[in-house]
Design a protein around this motif. Structure first.
Motif, PDB file in Angstrom:
ATOM      1  N   PRO A 125      -4.963 -19.744  34.148  1.00 39.13           N
ATOM      2  CA  PRO A 125      -4.981 -20.951  34.978  1.00 39.13           C
ATOM      3  C   PRO A 125      -3.709 -21.787  34.826  1.00 39.13           C
ATOM      4  N   MET A 126      -3.411 -22.549  35.872  1.00 36.66           N
ATOM      5  CA  MET A 126      -2.281 -23.490  35.838  1.00 36.66           C
ATOM      6  C   MET A 126      -2.836 -24.879  36.108  1.00 36.66           C
ATOM      7  N   LEU A 127      -2.500 -25.839  35.250  1.00 33.31           N
ATOM      8  CA  LEU A 127      -2.994 -27.208  35.399  1.00 33.31           C
ATOM      9  C   LEU A 127      -1.823 -28.175  35.290  1.00 33.31           C
ATOM     10  N   LEU A 128      -1.633 -28.971  36.323  1.00 35.92           N
ATOM     11  CA  LEU A 128      -0.590 -29.993  36.316  1.00 35.92           C
ATOM     12  C   LEU A 128      -1.251 -31.338  36.569  1.00 35.92           C
ATOM     13  N   ASP A 129      -1.068 -32.282  35.645  1.00 37.59           N
ATOM     14  CA  ASP A 129      -1.703 -33.586  35.838  1.00 37.59           C
ATOM     15  C   ASP A 129      -0.668 -34.682  35.978  1.00 37.59           C
ATOM     16  N   MET A 130      -1.068 -35.727  36.696  1.00 40.06           N
ATOM     17  CA  MET A 130      -0.188 -36.878  36.927  1.00 40.06           C
ATOM     18  C   MET A 130      -1.032 -38.120  37.135  1.00 40.06           C
ATOM     19  N   ASN A 131      -0.416 -39.269  36.908  1.00 41.11           N
ATOM     20  CA  ASN A 131      -1.068 -40.548  37.168  1.00 41.11           C
ATOM     21  C   ASN A 131      -0.486 -41.127  38.452  1.00 41.11           C
ATOM     22  N   PRO A 132      -1.233 -41.087  39.552  1.00 42.29           N
ATOM     23  CA  PRO A 132      -0.686 -41.560  40.830  1.00 42.29           C
ATOM     24  C   PRO A 132      -0.388 -43.058  40.847  1.00 42.29           C
ATOM     25  N   LYS A 133      -0.999 -43.808  39.904  1.00 39.64           N
ATOM     26  CA  LYS A 133      -0.769 -45.257  39.854  1.00 39.64           C
ATOM     27  C   LYS A 133       0.522 -45.601  39.112  1.00 39.64           C
ATOM     28  N   ALA A 134       1.146 -44.597  38.466  1.00 38.86           N
ATOM     29  CA  ALA A 134       2.370 -44.853  37.693  1.00 38.86           C
ATOM     30  C   ALA A 134       3.607 -44.916  38.586  1.00 38.86           C
ATOM     31  N   VAL A 135       3.464 -44.477  39.833  1.00 37.64           N
ATOM     32  CA  VAL A 135       4.588 -44.486  40.772  1.00 37.64           C
ATOM     33  C   VAL A 135       4.138 -45.113  42.095  1.00 37.64           C
ATOM     34  N   THR A 136       5.107 -45.428  42.938  1.00 32.69           N
ATOM     35  CA  THR A 136       4.786 -45.973  44.259  1.00 32.69           C
ATOM     36  C   THR A 136       4.359 -44.835  45.189  1.00 32.69           C
ATOM     37  N   ALA A 137       3.794 -45.204  46.342  1.00 28.60           N
ATOM     38  CA  ALA A 137       3.369 -44.190  47.319  1.00 28.60           C
ATOM     39  C   ALA A 137       4.559 -43.362  47.794  1.00 28.60           C
ATOM     40  N   ASN A 138       5.715 -44.011  47.966  1.00 33.99           N
ATOM     41  CA  ASN A 138       6.924 -43.284  48.372  1.00 33.99           C
ATOM     42  C   ASN A 138       7.360 -42.286  47.310  1.00 33.99           C
ATOM     43  N   GLU A 139       7.282 -42.703  46.040  1.00 38.17           N
ATOM     44  CA  GLU A 139       7.667 -41.808  44.948  1.00 38.17           C
ATOM     45  C   GLU A 139       6.660 -40.680  44.770  1.00 38.17           C
ATOM     46  N   LEU A 140       5.437 -40.904  45.239  1.00 32.06           N
ATOM     47  CA  LEU A 140       4.386 -39.892  45.110  1.00 32.06           C
ATOM     48  C   LEU A 140       4.498 -38.828  46.198  1.00 32.06           C
ATOM     49  N   PHE A 141       4.724 -39.252  47.431  1.00 32.62           N
ATOM     50  CA  PHE A 141       4.721 -38.316  48.561  1.00 32.62           C
ATOM     51  C   PHE A 141       6.101 -38.049  49.162  1.00 32.62           C
ATOM     52  N   GLY A 142       7.097 -38.845  48.781  1.00 36.05           N
ATOM     53  CA  GLY A 142       8.432 -38.684  49.345  1.00 36.05           C
ATOM     54  C   GLY A 142       8.683 -39.674  50.475  1.00 36.05           C
ATOM     55  N   PHE A 143       9.947 -39.894  50.786  1.00 32.92           N
ATOM     56  CA  PHE A 143      10.298 -40.853  51.842  1.00 32.92           C
ATOM     57  C   PHE A 143      11.677 -40.540  52.402  1.00 32.92           C
ATOM     58  N   ILE A 144      11.936 -41.095  53.580  1.00 36.06           N
ATOM     59  CA  ILE A 144      13.248 -40.959  54.213  1.00 36.06           C
ATOM     60  C   ILE A 144      14.050 -42.208  53.889  1.00 36.06           C
ATOM     61  N   ASN A 145      15.213 -42.028  53.281  1.00 36.22           N
ATOM     62  CA  ASN A 145      16.083 -43.155  52.954  1.00 36.22           C
ATOM     63  C   ASN A 145      16.510 -43.848  54.250  1.00 36.22           C
ATOM     64  N   PRO A 146      16.200 -45.151  54.391  1.00 33.77           N
ATOM     65  CA  PRO A 146      16.514 -45.836  55.658  1.00 33.77           C
ATOM     66  C   PRO A 146      18.007 -45.952  55.940  1.00 33.77           C
ATOM     67  N   ASN A 147      18.834 -45.865  54.908  1.00 37.69           N
ATOM     68  CA  ASN A 147      20.287 -46.009  55.097  1.00 37.69           C
ATOM     69  C   ASN A 147      20.966 -44.681  55.423  1.00 37.69           C
ATOM     70  N   THR A 148      20.604 -43.650  54.662  1.00 37.21           N
ATOM     71  CA  THR A 148      21.283 -42.359  54.838  1.00 37.21           C
ATOM     72  C   THR A 148      20.484 -41.382  55.695  1.00 37.21           C
ATOM     73  N   ARG A 149      19.198 -41.696  55.950  1.00 38.03           N
ATOM     74  CA  ARG A 149      18.281 -40.825  56.695  1.00 38.03           C
ATOM     75  C   ARG A 149      18.059 -39.496  55.973  1.00 38.03           C
ATOM     76  N   GLU A 150      18.286 -39.486  54.663  1.00 40.51           N
ATOM     77  CA  GLU A 150      18.045 -38.283  53.875  1.00 40.51           C
ATOM     78  C   GLU A 150      16.622 -38.300  53.336  1.00 40.51           C
ATOM     79  N   TRP A 151      16.042 -37.095  53.228  1.00 38.14           N
ATOM     80  CA  TRP A 151      14.680 -36.975  52.712  1.00 38.14           C
ATOM     81  C   TRP A 151      14.690 -36.883  51.196  1.00 38.14           C
TER      82      TRP A 151
END
Length: 202
Positions: free
Chosen positions: A86-112
């Motif tokens: 088995p493979m188990l990866l755990d994380m605390n979703p409250k330790a980061v912001t929603a953007n840091e959790l799922f990813g975001f597009i930089n509004p200045n550079t438009r990079e993902w």
């Protein structure tokens, strides 16, 4: 389910179907972790296995110190004993912001910029074997991030990112939420997952 059958047919006593070989492996694994293999604890581990067999998302609910983590560790150890790797990866979703959790597009550079959860899910989806793969989200549910997982938890089983990338949750992958309560979860979220309740008496 057994409680529902008992309510509908009060005089009917239906014994629970048991896999004694698997229960023996669970007891051995629990003892190898330095824990007491009490029947009530072994039952929780078996129920977790039964839930993961039919649901791809499971809420493990209970207060601090009730043994939620140990139930997961015991089942994981049982899989190792069975050579399922088995493979188990755990994380605390409250330790980061929603953007840091799922990813975001930089509004200045438009990079993902990839997020923690999206990277983890993509990496596991690319592992081409039949071993069980769990993503354990250990932290209280917050509508800010849990709503983004609705498409993963329902029958679509796909995470859609702001970059228009779609990451599938394959048949070997499971989402496990280790939480204390469902106070801030919507009915739409709760209905998408199986629930294992670990109370202090267990």
């Amino acid at each position: 389910i057994m409680g529902l059958i008992g309510d509908l047919f009060p005089a009917l006593n239906v014994p629970r179907k048991r896999d004694m070989d698997f229960e023996a492996i669970v007891k051995e694994s629990v003892q190898n972790l330095g824990l007491q293999a009490e029947d009530s604890f072994v039952l929780k581990v078996v129920q977790m296995e039964e839930l993961l067999a039919v649901r791809h998302s499971v809420f493990v609910i209970g207060g601090p110190g009730t043994g939620k983590t140990q139930v997961l560790k015991s089942l994981n150890m049982s899989y190792r004993t069975m050579k399922r790797k088995p493979m188990l990866l755990d994380m605390n979703p409250k330790a980061v912001t929603a953007n840091e959790l799922f990813g975001f597009i930089n509004p200045n550079t438009r990079e993902w910029k990839d997020g923690l959860f999206s990277t983890t899910m993509r990496d596991l989806a690319e592992v081409a074997n039949e071993s069980p793969k769990w993503i354990v989200l250990d932290g209280d549910i917050d509508p800010m991030w849990i709503e983004s997982l609705n498409t993963v938890m329902d029958d679509n089983k796909v995470l859609t990112l702001a970059s228009n990338e779609r990451i599938p949750l394959n048949n070997t992958m499971r989402l496990v939420f280790e939480i204390g309560h469902l106070k801030y979860a919507t009915p739409a979220t709760v209905s998408r997952a199986g629930i294992l309740f670990v109370n202090p008496q267990d």
